[in-house]
Design a protein around this motif. Sequence first.
Motif, short mmCIF file in Angstrom:
data_model
loop_
_atom_site.label_atom_id
_atom_site.label_comp_id
_atom_site.label_asym_id
_atom_site.label_seq_id
_atom_site.Cartn_x
_atom_site.Cartn_y
_atom_site.Cartn_z
N LEU A 136 0.81 -1.22 0.00
CA LEU A 136 0.00 0.00 0.00
C LEU A 136 0.84 1.27 0.00
N ASP A 137 0.62 2.10 -1.01
CA ASP A 137 1.18 3.44 -1.03
C ASP A 137 0.29 4.31 -0.12
N ILE A 138 0.85 5.36 0.43
CA ILE A 138 0.08 6.22 1.33
C ILE A 138 -0.46 7.46 0.62
N GLU A 139 0.38 8.10 -0.18
CA GLU A 139 -0.03 9.34 -0.82
C GLU A 139 -0.70 9.04 -2.16
N ILE A 189 -8.66 8.85 -1.81
CA ILE A 189 -8.59 8.07 -0.57
C ILE A 189 -7.12 7.81 -0.27
N THR A 190 -6.63 8.29 0.85
CA THR A 190 -5.22 8.06 1.19
C THR A 190 -5.03 6.62 1.64
N GLY A 191 -3.78 6.21 1.71
CA GLY A 191 -3.48 4.88 2.20
C GLY A 191 -3.96 4.65 3.63
N PHE A 192 -3.83 5.66 4.47
CA PHE A 192 -4.28 5.51 5.85
C PHE A 192 -5.80 5.39 5.92
N ASP A 193 -6.52 6.14 5.07
CA ASP A 193 -7.98 5.99 5.02
C ASP A 193 -8.35 4.59 4.53
N PHE A 194 -7.61 4.09 3.54
CA PHE A 194 -7.84 2.74 3.04
C PHE A 194 -7.65 1.72 4.17
N LEU A 195 -6.60 1.88 4.95
CA LEU A 195 -6.36 0.97 6.08
C LEU A 195 -7.56 0.95 7.02
N ASP A 196 -8.08 2.12 7.35
CA ASP A 196 -9.25 2.19 8.23
C ASP A 196 -10.46 1.48 7.60
N ASP A 197 -10.67 1.71 6.30
CA ASP A 197 -11.82 1.12 5.62
C ASP A 197 -11.69 -0.40 5.50
N VAL A 244 4.34 0.79 1.54
CA VAL A 244 5.53 1.04 0.73
C VAL A 244 5.38 2.46 0.22
N SER A 245 6.11 3.39 0.83
CA SER A 245 5.87 4.80 0.55
C SER A 245 7.17 5.57 0.38
N GLY A 246 7.10 6.61 -0.41
CA GLY A 246 8.22 7.52 -0.54
C GLY A 246 8.20 8.59 0.53
N LYS A 247 7.16 8.59 1.32
CA LYS A 247 6.99 9.59 2.37
C LYS A 247 7.97 9.30 3.51
N THR A 248 8.51 10.34 4.09
CA THR A 248 9.41 10.20 5.23
C THR A 248 9.02 11.22 6.30
N GLY A 249 9.72 11.22 7.36
CA GLY A 249 9.44 12.16 8.44
C GLY A 249 8.88 11.45 9.64
N GLN A 250 9.16 12.00 10.78
CA GLN A 250 8.76 11.37 12.04
C GLN A 250 7.25 11.23 12.17
N ASP A 251 6.49 12.26 11.79
CA ASP A 251 5.03 12.17 11.89
C ASP A 251 4.48 11.02 11.06
N PHE A 252 5.01 10.88 9.84
CA PHE A 252 4.57 9.78 8.98
C PHE A 252 4.89 8.43 9.62
N PHE A 253 6.12 8.25 10.08
CA PHE A 253 6.50 6.96 10.66
C PHE A 253 5.73 6.67 11.94
N LYS A 270 10.38 3.77 -0.15
CA LYS A 270 10.81 3.68 -1.55
C LYS A 270 12.10 4.45 -1.73
N PRO A 271 12.99 4.02 -2.58
CA PRO A 271 12.91 2.77 -3.33
C PRO A 271 13.31 1.60 -2.43
N VAL A 272 12.56 0.53 -2.52
CA VAL A 272 12.83 -0.64 -1.71
C VAL A 272 13.55 -1.68 -2.58
N THR A 273 14.51 -2.35 -2.00
CA THR A 273 15.24 -3.37 -2.75
C THR A 273 14.36 -4.62 -2.88
N PRO A 274 14.54 -5.38 -3.94
CA PRO A 274 13.74 -6.62 -4.10
C PRO A 274 13.91 -7.58 -2.94
#
Length: 125
Positions: free
Chosen positions: A53-56, A60-68, A83-92, A106-110
């Motif tokens: 799941l991407d977040i951004e 419907i955001t990824g977090f909204d999808f999780l709730d649903d 699996v997100s390109g988003k960073t930052g303490q609030d996001f984590f 992202k980018p995540v290694t195989p």
Amino acid sequence: MEDKKIVLAIDDNLVQLELFQKLLSHKYDIRVVKSASDALHYLNTNVANIILLDIEMPNITGFDFLDDIRKIPSYMNVPIIIVSGKTGQDFFDQARSSSAFDVLTKPVTPEILVDVIEKAFAVKV
């Protein structure tokens, strides 16, 4: 021969979806959708053993999808890997307090992606 487990990848970036298909199709039955609303529609009539799941995403955001998705009894315990390109303490902080199994940047290694998917399958009851 054992059927491949189904991995549903949700991301609005088509290049990322193609990458998931390339990296995972040898080991899993990989399905891709480009939005959370498409994923909810897909899951009404299909199954997924794990969700990437991407977040951004738009609408419907990824977090909204999780709730649903956690409100649907058959998906309450399906492992969801952010699996997100988003960073930052609030996001984590938000990601770790969500119902997601794990969070990858992202980018995540195989190797890491497959390792986390296999760990999720191992702990799923």
